[in-house]
Design a protein around this motif. Sequence first.
Motif, PDB file in Angstrom:
ATOM      1  N   LYS A  66       0.835  -1.210   0.000  1.00 53.97           N
ATOM      2  CA  LYS A  66       0.000   0.000   0.000  1.00 53.97           C
ATOM      3  C   LYS A  66       0.867   1.256   0.000  1.00 53.97           C
ATOM      4  O   LYS A  66       0.542   2.237  -0.666  1.00 53.97           O
ATOM      5  N   MET A  67       1.974   1.231   0.719  1.00 53.82           N
ATOM      6  CA  MET A  67       2.865   2.395   0.751  1.00 53.82           C
ATOM      7  C   MET A  67       3.504   2.626  -0.621  1.00 53.82           C
ATOM      8  O   MET A  67       3.645   3.770  -1.063  1.00 53.82           O
ATOM      9  N   ARG A  68       3.893   1.535  -1.303  1.00 53.70           N
ATOM     10  CA  ARG A  68       4.441   1.679  -2.662  1.00 53.70           C
ATOM     11  C   ARG A  68       3.398   2.272  -3.594  1.00 53.70           C
ATOM     12  O   ARG A  68       3.699   3.173  -4.391  1.00 53.70           O
ATOM     13  N   ASP A  69       2.170   1.770  -3.508  1.00 51.20           N
ATOM     14  CA  ASP A  69       1.089   2.312  -4.335  1.00 51.20           C
ATOM     15  C   ASP A  69       0.855   3.787  -4.018  1.00 51.20           C
ATOM     16  O   ASP A  69       0.639   4.593  -4.924  1.00 51.20           O
ATOM     17  N   GLN A  70       0.913   4.125  -2.751  1.00 51.88           N
ATOM     18  CA  GLN A  70       0.696   5.516  -2.353  1.00 51.88           C
ATOM     19  C   GLN A  70       1.784   6.417  -2.941  1.00 51.88           C
ATOM     20  O   GLN A  70       1.488   7.500  -3.448  1.00 51.88           O
ATOM     21  N   ARG A  71       3.052   5.973  -2.898  1.00 53.66           N
ATOM     22  CA  ARG A  71       4.140   6.780  -3.471  1.00 53.66           C
ATOM     23  C   ARG A  71       3.946   6.967  -4.970  1.00 53.66           C
ATOM     24  O   ARG A  71       4.132   8.068  -5.500  1.00 53.66           O
ATOM     25  N   ARG A  76       2.200  10.506  -9.422  1.00 49.72           N
ATOM     26  CA  ARG A  76       1.281  10.755 -10.534  1.00 49.72           C
ATOM     27  C   ARG A  76       0.464  12.021 -10.277  1.00 49.72           C
ATOM     28  O   ARG A  76       0.256  12.827 -11.192  1.00 49.72           O
ATOM     29  N   LEU A  77       0.028  12.201  -9.046  1.00 44.98           N
ATOM     30  CA  LEU A  77      -0.713  13.403  -8.684  1.00 44.98           C
ATOM     31  C   LEU A  77       0.139  14.649  -8.908  1.00 44.98           C
ATOM     32  O   LEU A  77      -0.345  15.654  -9.437  1.00 44.98           O
ATOM     33  N   GLU A  78       1.387  14.564  -8.528  1.00 41.32           N
ATOM     34  CA  GLU A  78       2.301  15.695  -8.711  1.00 41.32           C
ATOM     35  C   GLU A  78       2.457  16.036 -10.187  1.00 41.32           C
ATOM     36  O   GLU A  78       2.390  17.211 -10.578  1.00 41.32           O
ATOM     37  N   GLN A  84      -1.754  20.338 -15.053  1.00 36.34           N
ATOM     38  CA  GLN A  84      -2.913  21.210 -14.898  1.00 36.34           C
ATOM     39  C   GLN A  84      -2.489  22.678 -14.868  1.00 36.34           C
ATOM     40  O   GLN A  84      -3.117  23.517 -15.517  1.00 36.34           O
ATOM     41  N   LYS A  85      -1.416  22.994 -14.143  1.00 38.29           N
ATOM     42  CA  LYS A  85      -0.926  24.378 -14.102  1.00 38.29           C
ATOM     43  C   LYS A  85      -0.505  24.838 -15.487  1.00 38.29           C
ATOM     44  O   LYS A  85      -0.805  25.964 -15.899  1.00 38.29           O
TER      45      LYS A  85
END
Length: 123
Positions: A66-71, A76-78, A84-85
């Motif tokens: 889960k931590m790997r997926d979160q990273r 990806r969010l970043e 988007q900017k």
Amino acid sequence: MSALHKNNVTKLQSSYVSALEQKEKKAGKRRRIVMVRFTFLSVLLMALSAAFLYVLHSQSVNIEAKMRDQRKLEQRLESLEKQQKRLEEEIKKLHDDDYIAELARKKYFLSKQGEIIFTVPEK
């Protein structure tokens, strides 16, 4: 040699001797019961410990995944926030007529009246 000699000693048949023999039999039975209980409890404790360790290990593996997926998702969010900017800036620029004219010249080779366009090859 002692095996050849028979024991010629007879037991006394008194109440004290019979009470002592019964006491020894009870103590032997108690020892056996205690050993059976101890063995049963130790096997049960080992089984519970093994189950606990298995659950602990599987949960730690799940947490690491889960931590790997979160990273990955944070990265990806970043990147999506950066995109988007950039797109928002592009939208702001597209509201400017000068920028649209410059963009049309670069991408679509449109020119103003009397203007000649030369394309220079990139290296």
